[in-house]
Motif scaffolding. Structure first.
Motif, PDB file in Angstrom:
ATOM      1  N   GLN A 176       0.874  -1.468   0.008  1.00  0.00           N
ATOM      2  CA  GLN A 176       0.524   0.362  -0.454  1.00  0.00           C
ATOM      3  C   GLN A 176       1.217   0.995  -0.019  1.00  0.00           C
ATOM      4  O   GLN A 176       0.889   2.552  -0.602  1.00  0.00           O
ATOM      5  N   ARG A 177       1.975   1.474   0.537  1.00  0.00           N
ATOM      6  CA  ARG A 177       2.969   2.479   0.630  1.00  0.00           C
ATOM      7  C   ARG A 177       3.843   2.521  -0.472  1.00  0.00           C
ATOM      8  O   ARG A 177       4.358   3.462  -0.827  1.00  0.00           O
ATOM      9  N   TYR A 178       4.121   1.555  -1.210  1.00  0.00           N
ATOM     10  CA  TYR A 178       5.043   1.412  -1.960  1.00  0.00           C
ATOM     11  C   TYR A 178       5.230   0.908  -2.873  1.00  0.00           C
ATOM     12  O   TYR A 178       3.753   0.077  -3.525  1.00  0.00           O
ATOM     13  N   ALA A 179       5.643   1.089  -4.343  1.00  0.00           N
ATOM     14  CA  ALA A 179       5.349   0.366  -5.408  1.00  0.00           C
ATOM     15  C   ALA A 179       5.277  -1.459  -5.451  1.00  0.00           C
ATOM     16  O   ALA A 179       5.485  -2.119  -4.197  1.00  0.00           O
ATOM     17  N   THR A 180       4.725  -1.853  -6.376  1.00  0.00           N
ATOM     18  CA  THR A 180       4.995  -3.247  -6.900  1.00  0.00           C
ATOM     19  C   THR A 180       6.450  -4.064  -6.932  1.00  0.00           C
ATOM     20  O   THR A 180       6.480  -3.529  -7.568  1.00  0.00           O
ATOM     21  N   PRO A 181       6.786  -4.688  -5.671  1.00  0.00           N
ATOM     22  CA  PRO A 181       8.456  -5.680  -6.206  1.00  0.00           C
ATOM     23  C   PRO A 181       7.917  -6.549  -7.455  1.00  0.00           C
ATOM     24  O   PRO A 181       7.040  -7.231  -7.377  1.00  0.00           O
ATOM     25  N   GLU A 182       9.193  -7.058  -7.844  1.00  0.00           N
ATOM     26  CA  GLU A 182       8.876  -8.246  -9.057  1.00  0.00           C
ATOM     27  C   GLU A 182       8.659  -9.528  -8.680  1.00  0.00           C
ATOM     28  O   GLU A 182       8.194 -10.325  -9.268  1.00  0.00           O
ATOM     29  N   ILE A 183       9.998  -9.460  -7.828  1.00  0.00           N
ATOM     30  CA  ILE A 183      10.496 -10.904  -6.937  1.00  0.00           C
ATOM     31  C   ILE A 183      10.271 -10.660  -5.225  1.00  0.00           C
ATOM     32  O   ILE A 183      10.059  -9.883  -5.021  1.00  0.00           O
ATOM     33  N   PHE A 184      10.008 -11.700  -5.510  1.00  0.00           N
ATOM     34  CA  PHE A 184       9.700 -11.963  -2.518  1.00  0.00           C
ATOM     35  C   PHE A 184      10.217 -12.070  -2.544  1.00  0.00           C
ATOM     36  O   PHE A 184      10.106 -13.823  -2.970  1.00  0.00           O
ATOM     37  N   THR A 198       0.968 -16.625   0.511  1.00  0.00           N
ATOM     38  CA  THR A 198       1.748 -16.772  -0.784  1.00  0.00           C
ATOM     39  C   THR A 198       0.897 -16.273  -1.971  1.00  0.00           C
ATOM     40  O   THR A 198       1.256 -15.950  -3.321  1.00  0.00           O
ATOM     41  N   GLY A 199      -0.950 -16.202  -1.374  1.00  0.00           N
ATOM     42  CA  GLY A 199      -2.147 -15.849  -2.591  1.00  0.00           C
ATOM     43  C   GLY A 199      -1.769 -14.110  -2.581  1.00  0.00           C
ATOM     44  O   GLY A 199      -1.581 -14.189  -3.893  1.00  0.00           O
ATOM     45  N   ALA A 200      -1.289 -13.716  -1.399  1.00  0.00           N
ATOM     46  CA  ALA A 200      -1.125 -12.244  -1.676  1.00  0.00           C
ATOM     47  C   ALA A 200      -0.229 -11.952  -2.761  1.00  0.00           C
ATOM     48  O   ALA A 200      -0.346 -10.984  -2.865  1.00  0.00           O
ATOM     49  N   LEU A 201       0.926 -12.765  -2.540  1.00  0.00           N
ATOM     50  CA  LEU A 201       1.676 -12.492  -3.784  1.00  0.00           C
ATOM     51  C   LEU A 201       1.338 -12.525  -4.782  1.00  0.00           C
ATOM     52  O   LEU A 201       1.613 -11.090  -6.032  1.00  0.00           O
ATOM     53  N   GLY A 205       0.533  -9.637  -8.609  1.00  0.00           N
ATOM     54  CA  GLY A 205       1.164 -10.120 -10.083  1.00  0.00           C
ATOM     55  C   GLY A 205       2.914  -9.906  -9.283  1.00  0.00           C
ATOM     56  O   GLY A 205       3.337 -10.066 -10.393  1.00  0.00           O
ATOM     57  N   ILE A 206       3.136 -10.469  -8.052  1.00  0.00           N
ATOM     58  CA  ILE A 206       4.607 -10.563  -7.852  1.00  0.00           C
ATOM     59  C   ILE A 206       5.424 -12.580  -8.176  1.00  0.00           C
ATOM     60  O   ILE A 206       3.828 -13.148  -7.378  1.00  0.00           O
ATOM     61  N   ARG A 207       6.549 -12.972  -8.251  1.00  0.00           N
ATOM     62  CA  ARG A 207       7.037 -14.159  -8.376  1.00  0.00           C
ATOM     63  C   ARG A 207       7.534 -14.322  -7.118  1.00  0.00           C
ATOM     64  O   ARG A 207       7.971 -12.853  -6.839  1.00  0.00           O
TER      65      ARG A 207
END
Length: 309
Positions: A176-184, A198-201, A205-207
């Motif tokens: 909510q506070r920052y951008a969405t990462p590509e990978i977590f 994992t469902g939230a990731l 759309g996060i790998r």
């Protein structure tokens, strides 16, 4: 408004919304609202603090080595007790542990995606981890989300239990506070392999990337964060309860993000580097970690140069 201020707004006796509903409205996990320390004997709590300090220094110690070291220091204890306490604290040696049980069928283990990857910009990779925080009459757990490239701590939360809920809450706060990462990237802890996390990731759309089991080095930057936090804040204060722990941790993380320059960030703070898009030097101070593969490679290259001279 700080979490402490939001927590003060919650009423246990309010005739209207339930505690759970009030927590959801104020974006506070219910588990973190109840700062009730875990129940262990004073003797075990003292032993856990000693184990935690030793593990920060010797992250490759399993329960057998930990018992040997404790006995050398005059602490008489058994392996079964130390093993139970290390599990309770979430401590696992950095070596590749043998697989003694199958994972829960509902918890998929994802591959490690960062091997050989050049991590060069903010929001390319985020990581998360959980650590044990001792307080006067028990202990709490701290989870944090960090931007890998700049070491900026994006969100964090305390809880009195290691359930998946407070990990999902801290993830959602960071998103909510920052951008969405590509990978977590995380370890294989049940909180991070849970369907909720994992469902939230996946929904974002996060790998998903996960460390090899027992692989301390796969998530090294956040492990360094825990070491600094504990030596520079946690062990220098008398943390009487969760409220004091939250205040001390909040002050230190604020200092870490906005006032503490890093040589790997060209003298910038993590917050400055995150805003400017400055990547981290992946080899920064690797020699300080003798178990680091990078450190071992550096040492061998130095030996080769000396022999060739």
């Amino acid at each position: 408004m700080s979490r402490g201020e939001r927590r003060a707004m919650i009423s246990r006796t309010h005739p209207g919304p339930s505690l759970s509903h009030q927590c959801r409205l104020l974006k506070i996990s219910r588990s973190s609202f109840y700062y009730t320390p875990k129940g262990e004997s004073p003797e075990n709590l003292t032993l856990m603090r000693r184990i935690d300090k030793l593990f920060l220094k010797y992250p490759f110690f399993g329960s057998r080595q930990m018992v040997r070291r404790l006995r050398r220091d005059g602490v008489r204890t058994g392996r079964h007790r130390v093993r139970r306490l290390m599990r309770l604290m979430g401590l696992e040696a950095i070596y590749q542990a043998p697989r003694t049980s199958d994972p829960h069928p509902a918890h998929r283990i994802y591959p490690y995606l960062l091997k050989g990857m050049a991590i060069e910009r903010p929001n390319q990779v985020w990581c998360a981890d959980i650590t044990y925080i001792p307080v006067q009459r028990g202990f709490l757990y701290l989870v944090a989300v960090m931007d890998w490239a700049t070491r900026h701590v994006l969100s964090w939360r305390l809880s009195n239990s290691m359930d998946a809920g407070f990990c999902v809450d801290v993830l959602e706060e960071a998103l909510q506070r920052y951008a969405t990462p590509e990978i977590f990237n995380t370890d294989q802890g049940s909180q991070f392999t849970s369907l909720a996390f994992t469902g939230a990731l996946k929904d974002a759309g996060i790998r998903i990337s996960m460390d090899g089991r027992g692989r301390f080095m796969d998530n090294i930057f956040i492990e360094r964060l825990w070491r600094s936090l504990k030596y520079e804040a946690v062990y220098l204060h008398e943390l009487t309860d969760g409220f004091v722990a939250e205040r001390v941790i909040a002050e230190w993380i604020g200092f870490y993000n906005t006032e503490r320059p890093h040589s790997a960030l060209a003298g910038q703070t993590p917050a400055e580097a995150y805003g400017a898009g400055q990547p981290v030097d992946m080899m920064d101070k690797a020699i300080a970690l003798p178990t680091s593969p990078q450190a071992q490679q550096q040492q061998q290259e130095l030996k080769n140069r000396i022999l060739a001279a």
